[in-house]
Scaffold this motif. Structure first.
Motif, short mmCIF file in Angstrom:
data_model
loop_
_atom_site.label_atom_id
_atom_site.label_comp_id
_atom_site.label_asym_id
_atom_site.label_seq_id
_atom_site.Cartn_x
_atom_site.Cartn_y
_atom_site.Cartn_z
N VAL A 34 1.14 4.13 -3.01
CA VAL A 34 0.89 5.56 -2.78
C VAL A 34 2.11 6.39 -3.18
O VAL A 34 1.99 7.39 -3.89
N GLU A 35 3.28 5.97 -2.75
CA GLU A 35 4.49 6.73 -3.06
C GLU A 35 4.77 6.78 -4.56
O GLU A 35 5.29 7.78 -5.05
N LEU A 78 -1.26 6.67 6.32
CA LEU A 78 -0.46 5.63 5.67
C LEU A 78 0.24 4.83 6.75
O LEU A 78 0.66 5.38 7.76
N LEU A 82 0.83 -1.20 0.00
CA LEU A 82 0.00 0.00 0.00
C LEU A 82 0.87 1.25 0.00
O LEU A 82 0.67 2.17 -0.80
N ARG A 83 1.84 1.30 0.90
CA ARG A 83 2.71 2.47 0.98
C ARG A 83 3.46 2.67 -0.34
O ARG A 83 3.55 3.78 -0.84
N TYR A 136 3.71 13.88 -3.50
CA TYR A 136 4.13 14.16 -2.13
C TYR A 136 4.09 15.67 -1.90
O TYR A 136 4.73 16.43 -2.63
N TYR A 179 -0.13 12.78 -0.89
CA TYR A 179 0.19 12.28 0.44
C TYR A 179 1.21 13.21 1.05
O TYR A 179 1.86 13.99 0.36
#
Length: 142
Positions: free
Chosen positions: A83-84, A133, A79-80, A89, A112
């Motif tokens: 997202v990254e 997160l 998941l992280r 960011y 994020y």
């Protein structure tokens, strides 16, 4: 919903739930499926036995607590990573940028960053969709 046993190109096995068989095909073709272990987007259906309803009940547990914890860490890592790799960011400006996007003061995009607990609470109270997160220690991320 349909549950498929999935396998990535590195032979990691995991499960996925889909609205229909065609939903799996569409997501796989678009590269939207990702292995929770290695992050590979080369995912295919694995071999499965049909799930037939019966009258017998089983109290057996298929995984140990350690295996369940390991699977959870792998899922949080995936998941992280997702997202990254797919979101912008915005650092400590998260609350400010999230509000501007929510109130359509700037174009929608996935973001994020960092927010204090108070900022997160205020965003939630305003109806801004936010979620924390998972934070992984270096040991968990390996």
């Amino acid at each position: 919903m349909i549950r498929y046993a999935l396998t990535c190109t590195n032979e990691h096995e995991f499960d996925g739930w889909f609205r229909s068989s065609s939903a799996f095909d569409e997501q796989a073709k678009a590269g939207e499926l990702q292995c929770p272990v290695c992050g590979s987007a080369d995912v295919r259906k694995g071999l499965m036995a049909p799930n037939v309803a019966g009258t017998k009940k089983s109290n057996s547990i298929d995984v140990t607590p350690a295996q369940a914890a390991q699977k959870m860490v792998m899922m949080m890592t995936a998941l992280r990573k997702h997202v990254e790799e797919n979101c912008d960011y915005v650092g400590d400006k998260f609350a400010e940028v999230a509000r501007r996007i929510h109130y359509e003061e700037e174009p929608h995009r996935e973001i994020y960053g960092e927010a204090t607990p108070e900022e997160a609470r205020e965003l939630i109270e305003e109806g801004v969709d936010v979620a924390p997160l998972p934070v992984l220690t270096p040991r968990q991320a390996n």
